[in-house]
Write a protein that holds these residues in place. Structure first.
Motif, PDB file in Angstrom:
ATOM      1  N   GLY A  75     -98.663 108.523   5.193  1.00  0.00           N
ATOM      2  CA  GLY A  75     -98.793 107.073   5.093  1.00  0.00           C
ATOM      3  C   GLY A  75     -97.568 106.423   4.465  1.00  0.00           C
ATOM      4  O   GLY A  75     -97.132 105.350   4.882  1.00  0.00           O
ATOM      5  N   ALA A 133    -106.052 105.981  -4.697  1.00  0.00           N
ATOM      6  CA  ALA A 133    -105.295 106.397  -5.888  1.00  0.00           C
ATOM      7  C   ALA A 133    -104.398 105.238  -6.337  1.00  0.00           C
ATOM      8  O   ALA A 133    -103.477 104.835  -5.618  1.00  0.00           O
ATOM      9  N   PRO A 155    -107.061 111.149   4.694  1.00  0.00           N
ATOM     10  CA  PRO A 155    -107.405 112.500   5.141  1.00  0.00           C
ATOM     11  C   PRO A 155    -108.317 112.473   6.385  1.00  0.00           C
ATOM     12  O   PRO A 155    -109.060 111.510   6.610  1.00  0.00           O
ATOM     13  N   GLY A 165    -103.651 104.604   2.984  1.00  0.00           N
ATOM     14  CA  GLY A 165    -103.284 105.970   2.604  1.00  0.00           C
ATOM     15  C   GLY A 165    -101.782 106.030   2.375  1.00  0.00           C
ATOM     16  O   GLY A 165    -101.020 105.785   3.310  1.00  0.00           O
ATOM     17  N   GLU A 199    -103.755 108.224  12.472  1.00  0.00           N
ATOM     18  CA  GLU A 199    -103.245 109.588  12.457  1.00  0.00           C
ATOM     19  C   GLU A 199    -104.241 110.530  13.143  1.00  0.00           C
ATOM     20  O   GLU A 199    -105.432 110.251  13.228  1.00  0.00           O
ATOM     21  N   HIS A 224    -102.103 118.922  17.656  1.00  0.00           N
ATOM     22  CA  HIS A 224    -100.858 118.432  18.270  1.00  0.00           C
ATOM     23  C   HIS A 224    -100.560 119.217  19.557  1.00  0.00           C
ATOM     24  O   HIS A 224    -100.132 118.651  20.554  1.00  0.00           O
ATOM     25  N   ALA A 275     -98.148 111.660   1.920  1.00  0.00           N
ATOM     26  CA  ALA A 275     -96.893 111.999   2.599  1.00  0.00           C
ATOM     27  C   ALA A 275     -96.729 111.211   3.902  1.00  0.00           C
ATOM     28  O   ALA A 275     -95.686 110.595   4.150  1.00  0.00           O
ATOM     29  N   ASN A 295    -106.493 120.146  12.376  1.00  0.00           N
ATOM     30  CA  ASN A 295    -105.456 119.512  11.574  1.00  0.00           C
ATOM     31  C   ASN A 295    -104.049 119.798  12.086  1.00  0.00           C
ATOM     32  O   ASN A 295    -103.148 118.988  11.929  1.00  0.00           O
ATOM     33  N   HIS A 344    -111.118 109.368   9.081  1.00  0.00           N
ATOM     34  CA  HIS A 344    -110.537 108.600  10.189  1.00  0.00           C
ATOM     35  C   HIS A 344    -111.584 107.794  10.950  1.00  0.00           C
ATOM     36  O   HIS A 344    -111.384 106.614  11.229  1.00  0.00           O
TER      37      HIS A 344
HETATM   38  N1  LIG Z   1     -98.724 113.280  12.711  1.00  0.00           N
HETATM   39  C1  LIG Z   1     -98.289 114.158  11.838  1.00  0.00           C
HETATM   40  O1  LIG Z   1     -97.313 114.853  12.060  1.00  0.00           O
HETATM   41  C2  LIG Z   1     -99.001 114.324  10.532  1.00  0.00           C
HETATM   42  C3  LIG Z   1     -98.374 115.000   9.487  1.00  0.00           C
HETATM   43  C4  LIG Z   1     -99.039 115.085   8.267  1.00  0.00           C
HETATM   44  C5  LIG Z   1    -100.282 114.526   8.109  1.00  0.00           C
HETATM   45  N2  LIG Z   1    -100.872 113.893   9.163  1.00  0.00           N
HETATM   46  C6  LIG Z   1    -102.220 113.312   9.035  1.00  0.00           C
HETATM   47  O2  LIG Z   1    -102.111 112.165   8.189  1.00  0.00           O
HETATM   48  C7  LIG Z   1    -103.247 112.076   7.344  1.00  0.00           C
HETATM   49  C8  LIG Z   1    -102.785 112.043   5.901  1.00  0.00           C
HETATM   50  O3  LIG Z   1    -102.105 113.241   5.617  1.00  0.00           O
HETATM   51  P1  LIG Z   1    -101.136 113.367   4.370  1.00  0.00           P
HETATM   52  O4  LIG Z   1    -100.373 114.616   4.563  1.00  0.00           O
HETATM   53  O5  LIG Z   1    -100.400 112.093   4.138  1.00  0.00           O
HETATM   54  O6  LIG Z   1    -102.205 113.584   3.195  1.00  0.00           O
HETATM   55  P2  LIG Z   1    -102.043 113.271   1.658  1.00  0.00           P
HETATM   56  O7  LIG Z   1    -103.109 114.056   0.978  1.00  0.00           O
HETATM   57  O8  LIG Z   1    -100.615 113.439   1.251  1.00  0.00           O
HETATM   58  O9  LIG Z   1    -102.393 111.714   1.548  1.00  0.00           O
HETATM   59  C9  LIG Z   1    -103.664 111.184   1.774  1.00  0.00           C
HETATM   60  C10 LIG Z   1    -103.763 109.868   0.983  1.00  0.00           C
HETATM   61  O10 LIG Z   1    -104.995 109.243   1.313  1.00  0.00           O
HETATM   62  C11 LIG Z   1    -105.575 108.763   0.101  1.00  0.00           C
HETATM   63  N3  LIG Z   1    -107.017 108.651   0.298  1.00  0.00           N
HETATM   64  C12 LIG Z   1    -107.943 109.618   0.225  1.00  0.00           C
HETATM   65  N4  LIG Z   1    -109.157 109.117   0.502  1.00  0.00           N
HETATM   66  C13 LIG Z   1    -108.986 107.806   0.769  1.00  0.00           C
HETATM   67  C14 LIG Z   1    -109.857 106.756   1.145  1.00  0.00           C
HETATM   68  N5  LIG Z   1    -111.163 106.975   1.314  1.00  0.00           N
HETATM   69  N6  LIG Z   1    -109.339 105.515   1.314  1.00  0.00           N
HETATM   70  C15 LIG Z   1    -108.020 105.283   1.129  1.00  0.00           C
HETATM   71  N7  LIG Z   1    -107.135 106.250   0.805  1.00  0.00           N
HETATM   72  C16 LIG Z   1    -107.619 107.491   0.626  1.00  0.00           C
HETATM   73  C17 LIG Z   1    -105.157 109.760  -0.968  1.00  0.00           C
HETATM   74  O11 LIG Z   1    -105.230 109.197  -2.275  1.00  0.00           O
HETATM   75  C18 LIG Z   1    -103.731 110.077  -0.529  1.00  0.00           C
HETATM   76  O12 LIG Z   1    -102.795 109.206  -1.121  1.00  0.00           O
HETATM   77  C19 LIG Z   1    -104.128 113.288   7.691  1.00  0.00           C
HETATM   78  O13 LIG Z   1    -105.130 112.889   8.584  1.00  0.00           O
HETATM   79  C20 LIG Z   1    -103.195 114.261   8.365  1.00  0.00           C
HETATM   80  O14 LIG Z   1    -103.836 115.076   9.318  1.00  0.00           O
HETATM   81  C21 LIG Z   1    -100.245 113.769  10.349  1.00  0.00           C
END
Ligand SMILES: NC(=O)c1ccc[n+]([C@@H]2O[C@H](COP(=O)([O-])OP(=O)(O)OC[C@H]3O[C@@H](n4cnc5c(N)ncnc54)[C@H](O)[C@@H]3O)[C@@H](O)[C@H]2O)c1
Length: 338
Positions: free
Chosen positions: A15, A38, A75, A10, A96, A180, A13, A176, A79
């Motif tokens: 990853g 993607a 997403p 992933g 995550e 936290h 943002a 989501n 997980h």
């Molecule tokens: N710890 C934190 O503070 C925090 C902050 C933001 C997001 N997150 C978590 O991180 C995860 C990702 O969030 P994000 O904001 O980066 O989302 P995002 O939508 O920006 O990115 C998700 C990425 O996963 C890819 N993706 C989708 N399905 C997929 C699959 N089956 N296999 C591989 N890749 C796939 C998408 O193409 C995309 O690039 C979520 O679970 C979110 O809850 C945690």
């Protein structure tokens, strides 16, 4: 000590930030590959970080023997299945939040991890934030006596576009975002939440109800040893990204977090302005680095991670009870199965 070979799944943002941190700021780790469904962003991130390998699926990435650990940043919905696949391939895992979107998937993930004998760390990075970690040290040292009340606020700056609700890829607000605070609520109070009573609203954006989501929620907490708590979550504070927590004890209180991103105030004839935090990647910048550093250190030393999969399950159990409480309009017990 040799370096830990890591693949990041992933490159959105979160990853991408993990991949950048591993590549540039964690000398004990080697970023070997990134994978994402993607194609374009995957190629871009691999090029930007100057790594040779990028894949279109987790399965392809898992075939590499030099990848010993996988960071999962897909997403929320994926997980559990990603943990199960990585565990079956014998990889160590940093995933995550949330662990899963329901308890059956959470248990399936933890069983796969146990069966494979690998380690799973949950991405509750707030525990690595300098403010939250120093609060914990002082609580553990008994400086505020017995914690009595837990209060936490988590407000995002801008609401997600309606398309992100429609995709149904991520959990509703309690899973989501509030997850936290549910984790902090257990960790900082050093006790389990036994009962919750949740109120939530779709006011200002009623269309999110169609996707089972809410725009704001408050969750009251009742702890096993008698403490109480309250958590507020809101998707669009407008003014900034606002995360603050207070732990009120028998001998004192601790306030964590501030509206300010930078300790500077500008004063003019029109009044004063400050630079407010606006984005999680800025507010928790240090915490994301410390989280991966600690994961890598634990894996290289063959030590159990500080934040286990079980911690992910406990926080999820609170989210499940909060959603039930909101739907059923009554207080709900938090189940602690296993
Ligand atoms: N710890 C934190 O503070 C925090 C902050 C933001 C997001 N997150 C978590 O991180 C995860 C990702 O969030 P994000 O904001 O980066 O989302 P995002 O939508 O920006 O990115 C998700 C990425 O996963 C890819 N993706 C989708 N399905 C997929 C699959 N089956 N296999 C591989 N890749 C796939 C998408 O193409 C995309 O690039 C979520 O679970 C979110 O809850 C945690």
């Amino acid at each position: 000590m040799s370096k830990l070979g890591i693949g990041v799944l992933g490159v959105g943002a979160m990853g991408k930030r993990h991949a950048e941190n591993i590549r540039r700021l964690v000398p004990q780790a080697r970023l070997i590959a990134v994978a994402d469904v993607a194609a374009e962003p995957t190629r871009r991130v691999a090029a930007e970080l100057e790594i040779e390998h990028s894949f279109a699926s987790l399965e392809e990435m898992l075939e590499r023997k030099d990848i010993e650990a996988v960071v999962i940043a897909t997403p929320d919905k994926f997980h559990s299945q990603d943990i199960q696949a990585a565990a079956a391939a014998g990889k160590q895992i940093l995933c995550e939040k949330p662990l899963a979107l329901n308890l059956a998937d959470a248990h399936a993930a933890l069983e796969a991890v146990a069966k494979a004998g690998v380690q799973l760390q949950m991405g509750f990075m707030r525990r690595y934030d300098p403010g939250y970690s120093s609060a914990m040290r002082r609580i553990e040292a008994g400086e505020i006596g017995e914690p009595v009340v837990f209060k936490s606020i988590g407000r995002d700056k801008d609401a997600p576009p309606i398309s992100s609700y429609a995709s149904r890829l991520n959990g509703m607000l309690f899973y989501n975002n509030t997850i936290h605070d549910f984790d902090l609520a257990r960790w900082l109070m050093r006790d389990e939440v036994k009962e919750v009573q949740a109120y939530a609203t779709v006011a200002i954006r009623p269309e999110v109800a169609e996707f089972g989501d809410i725009v704001a929620g408050v969750v009251n907490l009742k702890y096993g040893r008698g403490a109480i708590g309250n958590i507020e979550s809101y998707v669009q504070a407008v003014y900034g990204y606002d995360v603050r927590t207070e732990i009120i004890g028998s001998k004192g209180s601790i306030l964590v977090g501030s509206l300010q991103q930078t300790p500077v105030t500008f004063l003019t004839g029109e009044g004063g302005t400050q630079i407010l935090a606006s984005y999680f990647l800025d507010r928790f910048e240090d915490a994301y680095v410390a989280e991966v550093e600690d994961f890598v250190d634990s894996m290289l030393r063959d030590r159990a991670p500080r934040i286990s999969g079980k911690e992910g399950l406990r926080a999820l159990e609170i989210a499940v009870a909060a959603e039930q409480s909101y739907i059923q309009s009554k207080a709900c017990t938090v189940g602690h199965a296993g």
